[in-house]
Design an enzyme around this catalytic site. Structure first.
Site, mmCIF file in Angstrom:
data_model
loop_
_atom_site.group_PDB
_atom_site.id
_atom_site.type_symbol
_atom_site.label_atom_id
_atom_site.label_comp_id
_atom_site.label_asym_id
_atom_site.label_seq_id
_atom_site.Cartn_x
_atom_site.Cartn_y
_atom_site.Cartn_z
ATOM 1 N N LYS A 36 0.878 -1.284 -0.066
ATOM 2 C CA LYS A 36 -0.053 0.101 0.098
ATOM 3 C C LYS A 36 0.768 1.228 -0.146
ATOM 4 C CE LYS A 36 -2.021 -1.103 3.692
ATOM 5 N NZ LYS A 36 -1.623 -2.605 3.983
ATOM 6 N N THR A 37 1.864 1.263 0.907
ATOM 7 C CA THR A 37 2.770 2.578 0.929
ATOM 8 C C THR A 37 3.639 2.505 -0.337
ATOM 9 O OG1 THR A 37 2.608 2.210 3.549
ATOM 10 C CG2 THR A 37 4.340 3.815 2.583
ATOM 11 N N ASP A 220 -2.281 7.631 3.538
ATOM 12 C CA ASP A 220 -1.728 6.442 3.944
ATOM 13 C C ASP A 220 -2.319 6.251 5.225
ATOM 14 O OD1 ASP A 220 -0.294 4.016 3.994
ATOM 15 O OD2 ASP A 220 1.670 4.852 4.124
ATOM 16 N N GLU A 221 -2.454 4.763 5.775
ATOM 17 C CA GLU A 221 -3.058 4.465 7.006
ATOM 18 C C GLU A 221 -4.439 5.163 7.111
ATOM 19 O OE1 GLU A 221 -1.546 2.221 8.815
ATOM 20 O OE2 GLU A 221 0.944 2.742 8.186
ATOM 21 N N GLN A 251 -5.954 -3.284 10.574
ATOM 22 C CA GLN A 251 -4.977 -2.609 11.291
ATOM 23 C C GLN A 251 -5.316 -1.338 11.833
ATOM 24 O OE1 GLN A 251 -0.736 -2.798 9.449
ATOM 25 N NE2 GLN A 251 -1.735 -3.339 7.653
ATOM 26 N N ARG A 610 4.987 -7.581 11.110
ATOM 27 C CA ARG A 610 6.017 -6.607 10.890
ATOM 28 C C ARG A 610 7.051 -7.489 10.613
ATOM 29 N NH1 ARG A 610 3.807 -2.941 9.299
ATOM 30 N NH2 ARG A 610 1.975 -4.384 9.638
HETATM 31 P P1 ATP Z 1 1.684 -2.234 5.988
HETATM 32 O O1 ATP Z 1 0.061 -2.690 5.941
HETATM 33 O O2 ATP Z 1 2.393 -2.870 6.988
HETATM 34 O O3 ATP Z 1 1.760 -0.447 5.930
HETATM 35 P P2 ATP Z 1 2.002 -1.952 3.028
HETATM 36 O O4 ATP Z 1 0.896 -2.357 2.405
HETATM 37 O O5 ATP Z 1 2.014 -0.643 3.265
HETATM 38 O O6 ATP Z 1 2.147 -2.530 4.413
HETATM 39 P P3 ATP Z 1 4.597 -1.919 1.798
HETATM 40 O O7 ATP Z 1 5.504 -1.430 3.118
HETATM 41 O O8 ATP Z 1 4.433 -0.747 0.975
HETATM 42 O O9 ATP Z 1 3.364 -2.606 2.445
HETATM 43 O O10 ATP Z 1 5.302 -3.089 1.156
HETATM 44 C C1 ATP Z 1 5.848 -4.161 2.189
HETATM 45 C C2 ATP Z 1 7.260 -4.681 1.437
HETATM 46 O O11 ATP Z 1 6.908 -5.457 0.218
HETATM 47 C C3 ATP Z 1 8.087 -3.646 1.097
HETATM 48 O O12 ATP Z 1 9.542 -4.236 1.501
HETATM 49 C C4 ATP Z 1 8.165 -3.475 -0.338
HETATM 50 O O13 ATP Z 1 9.192 -2.876 -0.816
HETATM 51 C C5 ATP Z 1 7.794 -4.678 -0.601
HETATM 52 N N1 ATP Z 1 6.971 -4.713 -2.178
HETATM 53 C C6 ATP Z 1 5.743 -4.178 -2.169
HETATM 54 N N2 ATP Z 1 5.283 -4.383 -3.460
HETATM 55 C C7 ATP Z 1 6.149 -5.287 -4.199
HETATM 56 C C8 ATP Z 1 6.605 -6.147 -5.374
HETATM 57 N N3 ATP Z 1 5.494 -5.847 -6.494
HETATM 58 N N4 ATP Z 1 7.642 -6.619 -5.624
HETATM 59 C C9 ATP Z 1 8.440 -6.882 -4.518
HETATM 60 N N5 ATP Z 1 8.349 -6.104 -3.591
HETATM 61 C C10 ATP Z 1 7.355 -5.416 -3.289
HETATM 62 MG MG MG Z 2 2.289 0.843 4.809
#
Ligand code: ATP
Ligand code: MG
Length: 735
Positions: A36-37, A220-221, A251, A610
């Site tokens: 997402k981020t 975000d969030e 979350q 995490r």
């Molecule tokens: P959270 O809910 O914990 O905030 P998030 O959904 O925001 O998580 P991110 O932090 O954006 O998730 O991504 C999680 C991890 O996955 C990061 O290390 C990111 O670099 C990696 N990632 C995201 N998309 C891809 C992709 N398409 N290929 C490889 N790695 C990825």
């Molecule tokens: Mg995130």
């Protein structure tokens, strides 16, 4: 390939769809670690690099400074642009910036100052004094809570309910507080948001300007936004503004601060009508970790619903370790950390997460002794916390009344009507007679003199009353009789502080044990310099040293310690989650609240997700917490994890069966005192077979308390599981 092209090429089709969505608002609803981020940041880079918008026409908002910084860093690593002029930040940060630019419209001086929470409290105290208001009835903290709560709901005094006398008085104070802040040219945190909101809503031209300026708003969030934040975003969004909110209802962990998950449904209805994007692939964690998270959260009801999978393979199982005590729990964690560092793991890739701040002390102590640099996030290290320093100041005055720093710190804390003027006069007298503040008290004049005498008498009495007490009881006595506990009981976030104060009693007990001090207050001979020191003096210098500078320097590679709340959005290769015990995680305060356990489960979900490579969960059979020994009952969350993904490093105690919901009326473990007499337990013993009229046959698992107060944890198996029974009430027969 440029870094941006590289990033674009690794996106999966749904992520790519979200990143490149043409001018339509969208809600990305997706589980942890699904990107997402990453999507938000990449979208910003995409919008800019394809020339659709300038960096200045993007607004991106998130929750913590750490997350905002992270977003900037990720963005500038993708694109060689100057991110400085961009509107990327926290809600407070962006509102501050807005008010700086439009201070006249906001009716603020150009150089207005921001009051942090502590400043705000002292400002309120000053006001109450000037208004001659009884601070017993209208406690400053309570007033602060009232004012901030109103502001967070967007309410000015005129909008507040003035139903009863109390409410009317509060509103009157609110009016006066606003006038005082205005006169002094200061704004508090919630005021930043509310003022920015009001300026925008009242000033059509300004609103039109920003609505035209921000072509894109990204949030975000989103699951943790409150009403005012959402309203502010809606004002900024014009006809042509495209919004993208990303969040995960699983979350949502700030309901207690007014965050509303419902905002996600509202946002979908109001903006993202046909664009609900779900990301389902998790890139962060190995399979076993993800399975554990998925299985756990599936126990919650009322979820928006989404799946999460990974193609990374199972990886290592989730390791569970049951320690005999919190001390050996810490030992275990530190040994594992050492082993991993030896294998080449960076310290910063290892995180230790806990539910309550007070839990960090034992782990800090262990890391300190092992010489492993660590950093505590989202909170101060144990001995540096304000309440702990206050308590230590009382103790220091017992040991040495001429310690002026300690004197100044607590002479009027908790407030006992000794004002700044009185202290000035006292300082003059001390200078004149060339003595300590303590010694200058008899020379004090003016209206405060009697109060100063009262204070020194209190310290003398504390010293006298504790002279024969063992160190932990001495500390306990001083904390209770200095009225610190009573003071914090009235504070909004006082429970945490009280826990930390009680934790200081544990620190004293542990110190006594480790140092091999006799447990009474007889003087001891220090073997280094032949001086006679008391256990109290020894303990105080121990505290001063541990508060010293073992905390890692900025930029130094360090193990990361934080509460689960502070870990939101972050990721680490190795994660330890401590204290998997009923009453701790889930926290006992949640057990009687509606939806409390579900919020705790979401918190556990955040904690588990995490971890990238390795996850450990630990529990202790016995723990010193809140100044008491408590006997751990395994957390219900452990029973909600899939067996196939777990590896118990210690034998799984078969006597603990799953908690069932019918047991929730007894789910809060009660605590025995550390002074308790283990032997007098009304004739019951652990392991004994017993019978209860309603629950049937069972076996005693734990005993707590003594005599009349003895409580037994009895495992009745089946749907009853473990029940806690007060033996003087429950009719329990020995079989
Ligand atoms: P959270 O809910 O914990 O905030 P998030 O959904 O925001 O998580 P991110 O932090 O954006 O998730 O991504 C999680 C991890 O996955 C990061 O290390 C990111 O670099 C990696 N990632 C995201 N998309 C891809 C992709 N398409 N290929 C490889 N790695 C990825
Ligand atoms: Mg995130």
């Amino acid at each position: 390939m440029t870094p941006f092209e590289q990033q674009m090429s690794r996106l999966n089709p749904t992520q790519l769809q979200a990143v490149t969505l043409p001018s339509q608002s969208a809600l990305v609803l997706a589980g942890a670690g699904s990107g997402k981020t990453s999507v938000l940041t990449t979208r910003m880079a995409w919008l800019i690099s394809t020339g659709q918008v300038t960096p200045q026409s993007i607004l991106a908002v998130t929750f913590t400074n750490k997350a905002a910084k992270e977003m900037m860093t990720r963005l500038s690593s993708l694109l060689p642009i100057n991110t400085r002029g961009m509107w990327v930040g926290t809600f407070h940060g962006l509102c501050n910036r807005f008010l700086r630019a439009h201070y006249r419209d906001a009716n603020l001086p150009q150089a207005f100052q921001i009051l942090d929470t502590a400043d705000q409290l002292s400002s309120i105290k000053r006001l109450l004094k000037a208004m001659n208001i009884d601070t017993e009835k209208f406690q400053p903290k309570q007033v602060q809570y009232f004012i901030n709560g109103a502001k967070e709901e967007g309410l000015r005094p005129a909008d507040c309910d003035t139903g009863d006398f109390f409410q009317r008085k509060m509103v009157e104070i609110y009016v006066a507080y606003e006038a005082q802040c205005q006169r002094e040219g200061v704004v508090d945190f919630p005021e930043l948001l509310l003022r920015a909101y009001e300026v925008l809503s009242k000033n059509d031209a300004l609103r039109a300007h920003y609505q035209a300026r921000f072509a894109h708003i990204l949030i975000d969030e989103f699951q943790d936004t409150n009403n005012l934040q959402y309203a502010w975003i809606k004002l900024l969004a014009g006809q042509n503004t495209v919004l993208m909110a990303v969040g995960d209802d699983d979350q949502s962990i700030y309901a207690f601060r007014g965050a509303r998950v419902e905002n996600m449904r509202l946002f979908e209805a109001e903006f993202a009508k046909n664009n609900l994007i779900k990301l389902e692939q998790n890139y962060r964690s190995f399979g076993h970790i993800l399975d554990a998270a998925n299985e756990l959260i599936s126990q919650n009801t009322n979820r928006l619903g989404k799946d999460l999978w990974t193609d990374k393979g199972h990886g290592e199982p989730v390791r569970i370790y049951e320690a005999a005590s919190d001390f050996s729990e810490a030992q275990f964690v530190i040994e594992e950390i050492k082993a991993q560092i030896n294998e080449g793991q960076m310290r910063r890739d290892i995180a230790v997460l806990y539910r309550a701040n007070a839990q960090s002390r034992v782990i800090e102590h262990g890391l300190f002794n092992a010489g492993i640099p660590y950093r505590v996030y989202g909170g101060l290290r144990f001995f540096e916390r304000a309440e702990v320093k206050h308590a230590l100041s009382y103790l220091r005055l017992l040991d040495n009344p001429h310690d002026d720093t300690a004197f100044i710190r607590v002479v009027n804390f908790p407030a006992r009507g000794i004002g700044a003027r009185t202290l000035e006069l006292l300082q003059d007298a001390a200078r004149l007679h060339n003595c300590s503040l303590w010694s200058a008290v008899p020379f004090a004049t003016g209206s405060g003199a009697a109060k100063l005498m009262g204070f020194t008498r209190m310290i003398d009495a504390l010293r006298f009353d504790t002279q024969h007490l063992p160190l932990p009881e001495l500390v306990d006595h001083v904390i209770a009789h200095s009225t610190l506990i009573a003071h914090y009981k009235n504070e909004k976030e006082g429970q945490d502080r009280i826990e930390n104060l009680n934790e200081l009693v544990n620190a004293a007990a542990a110190f006594t044990q480790i140092e091999g001090h006799a447990s009474d207050a007889t003087a001891l001979q220090s073997d280094t310099d032949n001086t006679i020191i008391t256990p109290l003096a020894g303990f105080l210098s121990h505290a001063a040293l541990e508060a010293g500078d073992n905390q890692a320097q900025a930029g130094q590679d360090a193990v990361q310690l934080m509460t689960v709340h502070a870990a939101k959005g972050l990721e680490f290769k190795t994660v330890f989650i401590l204290g998997l015990e009923e009453g701790l995680f889930p926290h006992e305060n949640s057990l009687n609240e509606q939806g409390g356990v579900e919020e705790e489960r979401r918190l556990m979900y955040v904690a588990i997700t995490r971890a990238q490579d390795r996850l450990y969960m630990t529990l202790a059979q016995q723990r010193m917490l809140h100044g008491q020994t408590r006997y751990g009952i395994k957390s219900r969350f452990l029973d909600e994890l899939p067996e196939a993904s777990l590896k118990w490093l210690t034998p799984r105690a078969s006597v603990y069966t799953a908690w069932d919901n019918t047991a929730s009326e007894v789910a809060t473990p009660s605590f025995g005192s550390y002074k308790k007499d283990e032997n007098n337990t009304m004739g019951f013993r652990v392991g004994q077979a017993v019978h209860h009229a309603k629950f049937g046959d069972g076996v005693v698992v734990k005993l707590e308390g003594s005599g009349e107060d003895t409580r037994a944890y009895v495992n009745f198996g089946g749907s009853y599981g473990i029940k806690c029974l007060a033996l003087n009430v429950a009719k329990l027969e020995v079989k």
